[in-house]
Scaffold this motif. Structure first.
Motif, PDB file in Angstrom:
ATOM      1  N   SER A 143       0.808  -1.219   0.000  1.00 42.35           N
ATOM      2  CA  SER A 143       0.000   0.000   0.000  1.00 42.35           C
ATOM      3  C   SER A 143       0.842   1.271   0.000  1.00 42.35           C
ATOM      4  N   MET A 144       2.150   1.135   0.234  1.00 40.27           N
ATOM      5  CA  MET A 144       3.023   2.313   0.268  1.00 40.27           C
ATOM      6  C   MET A 144       3.356   2.755  -1.153  1.00 40.27           C
ATOM      7  N   GLU A 145       3.513   4.036  -1.322  1.00 44.91           N
ATOM      8  CA  GLU A 145       3.655   4.586  -2.668  1.00 44.91           C
ATOM      9  C   GLU A 145       4.994   4.247  -3.311  1.00 44.91           C
ATOM     10  N   ASP A 146       6.078   4.339  -2.545  1.00 41.33           N
ATOM     11  CA  ASP A 146       7.413   4.209  -3.153  1.00 41.33           C
ATOM     12  C   ASP A 146       8.211   2.995  -2.684  1.00 41.33           C
ATOM     13  N   ALA A 147       7.815   2.350  -1.600  1.00 40.99           N
ATOM     14  CA  ALA A 147       8.524   1.162  -1.147  1.00 40.99           C
ATOM     15  C   ALA A 147       8.292   0.008  -2.116  1.00 40.99           C
ATOM     16  N   VAL A 148       9.256  -0.900  -2.195  1.00 37.33           N
ATOM     17  CA  VAL A 148       9.169  -2.056  -3.096  1.00 37.33           C
ATOM     18  C   VAL A 148       9.017  -3.315  -2.252  1.00 37.33           C
ATOM     19  N   LEU A 149       7.978  -4.072  -2.510  1.00 34.77           N
ATOM     20  CA  LEU A 149       7.718  -5.310  -1.773  1.00 34.77           C
ATOM     21  C   LEU A 149       8.328  -6.503  -2.496  1.00 34.77           C
ATOM     22  N   VAL A 150       9.076  -7.329  -1.750  1.00 30.57           N
ATOM     23  CA  VAL A 150       9.502  -8.637  -2.256  1.00 30.57           C
ATOM     24  C   VAL A 150       8.939  -9.685  -1.302  1.00 30.57           C
ATOM     25  N   GLU A 151       8.198 -10.639  -1.840  1.00 30.03           N
ATOM     26  CA  GLU A 151       7.493 -11.613  -1.015  1.00 30.03           C
ATOM     27  C   GLU A 151       8.176 -12.975  -1.039  1.00 30.03           C
ATOM     28  N   PHE A 152       8.080 -13.667   0.100  1.00 26.71           N
ATOM     29  CA  PHE A 152       8.654 -14.996   0.242  1.00 26.71           C
ATOM     30  C   PHE A 152       7.637 -15.902   0.918  1.00 26.71           C
ATOM     31  N   PRO A 153       7.689 -17.208   0.626  1.00 23.82           N
ATOM     32  CA  PRO A 153       6.654 -18.106   1.149  1.00 23.82           C
ATOM     33  C   PRO A 153       6.736 -18.372   2.640  1.00 23.82           C
ATOM     34  N   ASN A 154       7.917 -18.219   3.260  1.00 27.21           N
ATOM     35  CA  ASN A 154       8.002 -18.449   4.702  1.00 27.21           C
ATOM     36  C   ASN A 154       8.843 -17.370   5.367  1.00 27.21           C
ATOM     37  N   PRO A 155       8.672 -17.154   6.661  1.00 23.97           N
ATOM     38  CA  PRO A 155       9.321 -16.024   7.330  1.00 23.97           C
ATOM     39  C   PRO A 155      10.843 -16.110   7.372  1.00 23.97           C
ATOM     40  N   ASP A 156      11.392 -17.301   7.484  1.00 30.16           N
ATOM     41  CA  ASP A 156      12.853 -17.421   7.510  1.00 30.16           C
ATOM     42  C   ASP A 156      13.480 -16.878   6.233  1.00 30.16           C
ATOM     43  N   GLU A 157      12.804 -17.050   5.116  1.00 27.44           N
ATOM     44  CA  GLU A 157      13.337 -16.563   3.843  1.00 27.44           C
ATOM     45  C   GLU A 157      13.341 -15.045   3.774  1.00 27.44           C
ATOM     46  N   THR A 158      12.408 -14.391   4.482  1.00 26.09           N
ATOM     47  CA  THR A 158      12.408 -12.929   4.488  1.00 26.09           C
ATOM     48  C   THR A 158      13.646 -12.399   5.203  1.00 26.09           C
ATOM     49  N   VAL A 159      14.008 -13.041   6.297  1.00 24.98           N
ATOM     50  CA  VAL A 159      15.213 -12.642   7.040  1.00 24.98           C
ATOM     51  C   VAL A 159      16.460 -12.961   6.219  1.00 24.98           C
TER      52      VAL A 159
END
Length: 244
Positions: A143-159
Motif C-alpha cells: 500500500s506504500m507509494e514508493d517502497a518495493v515489496l519482495v514476497e517470500f513463502p516463509n518467514p525465515d526466507e524474508t530474514v
C-alpha cells in the motif's frame, strides 16, 4: 405415519451421530515455521506458544485434537476445502480474511509489526522490503507509494533475503523478529517505528462450523478470565508483549 416419523427420527439421529463422529478428532492446522508462535521441534512435532495454547483449549473444550502443518500461502484454502478443522497459526484478524472464514475472539491483543535491517541508515519509505506472502505486513508494504515489496513463502526466507542483500529490510511481527535480532550478535537491528497492524490473532474456522468455533471461543474466554492466557503470553512472547 408413525413409521415415517420413526424413520425420519432415525435418519436425524444417524446424521447427528455421523456429524459427531466427523468431529471426534479436531484437526488443528498450523504453519510450523513461525517461532515462537509455532515451529517444529527436533523430533518434527509442532511446538511453540500456539501448540501449548491449542492443547489447553482442546482440553477445556473437551475435544480430542491433532496437529496438521500446512504452508502459509494455502492455509486458508485448505481449511475451507476440509483438510483440517481450524487454523491456529499466528493469523491476524482482518476484515478481508473474515469474509472467507470465521474467527474466534483474539487470543493475543494487537501487537506491533517492526522493521529489521542490517544498518540503521535506510529510508523505509523507498526501501526494498521483504515480507511473507499473504500477511498483513505484505499488504502494508504494497500500500506504500514508493517502497518495493519482495514476497517470500516463509518467514525465515524474508530474514535470509536481508542478510543476502536481496532486500533492505524485513517487516514482520515484532515477536517473531525479537529473537532474530537477539541471536544475530549485533548484525541485525530494529529500524524505524513500530507499526500497529491487524486486530490481534485468532483461530479461524469454516463458516459452516459455528458450533466448533463457539466451543473454542468459550475456551479462550475462560483462559482470559483466569489469567492463564496472560501467563502463556509472558512465557512464550515475553514480558513486553501486549496482553489482556
Amino acid at each position: 405415519m408413525n413409521k415415517i416419523l420413526i424413520c425420519a427420527a432415525a435418519a436425524t439421529a444417524l446424521a447427528s451421530a455421523a456429524l459427531a463422529e466427523s468431529h471426534s478428532v479436531v484437526r488443528l492446522g498450523t504453519e510450523g515455521a513461525y517461532p515462537p508462535y509455532n515451529y517444529l521441534d527436533d523430533s518434527g512435532e509442532v511446538a511453540g506458544f500456539e501448540r501449548v495454547l491449542g492443547d489447553e483449549l482442546c482440553a477445556r473444550a473437551e475435544l480430542t485434537c491433532e496437529w496438521v502443518t500446512n504452508d502459509w500461502d494455502s492455509i486458508i484454502p485448505n481449511l475451507v476445502s476440509g483438510n483440517y478443522d481450524a487454523i491456529i497459526a499466528g493469523m491476524s484478524i482482518t476484515p478481508e480474511r473474515d469474509e472467507v472464514v470465521d474467527f474466534t475472539q483474539n487470543y493475543t491483543p494487537p501487537s506491533p509489526s517492526a522493521y529489521v535491517a542490517m544498518s540503521d541508515g535506510i529510508d523505509l519509505e523507498t526501501a526494498i522490503v521483504a515480507a511473507q506472502t499473504g500477511t498483513i505486513q505484505a499488504a502494508h508494504i504494497a500500500s506504500m507509494e514508493d517502497a518495493v515489496l519482495v514476497e517470500f513463502p516463509n518467514p525465515d526466507e524474508t530474514v535470509a533475503a536481508v542478510r543476502a542483500g536481496e532486500a533492505d529490510a524485513v517487516l514482520a511481527d515484532k515477536d517473531f523478529l525479537i529473537p532474530v535480532v537477539e541471536e544475530s550478535g549485533g548484525e541485525m537491528m530494529f529500524v524505524g517505528e513500530d507499526i500497529p497492524l491487524g486486530g490481534g490473532i485468532g483461530m479461524a474456522f469454516r463458516e459452516s462450523d459455528p458450533e466448533m468455533r463457539e466451543k473454542f471461543d468459550a475456551a479462550i474466554q475462560s483462559m482470559k478470565d483466569d489469567g492463564s492466557l496472560n501467563e502463556l503470553i509472558i512465557e512464550w512472547l515475553g514480558e513486553d508483549s501486549p496482553r489482556f
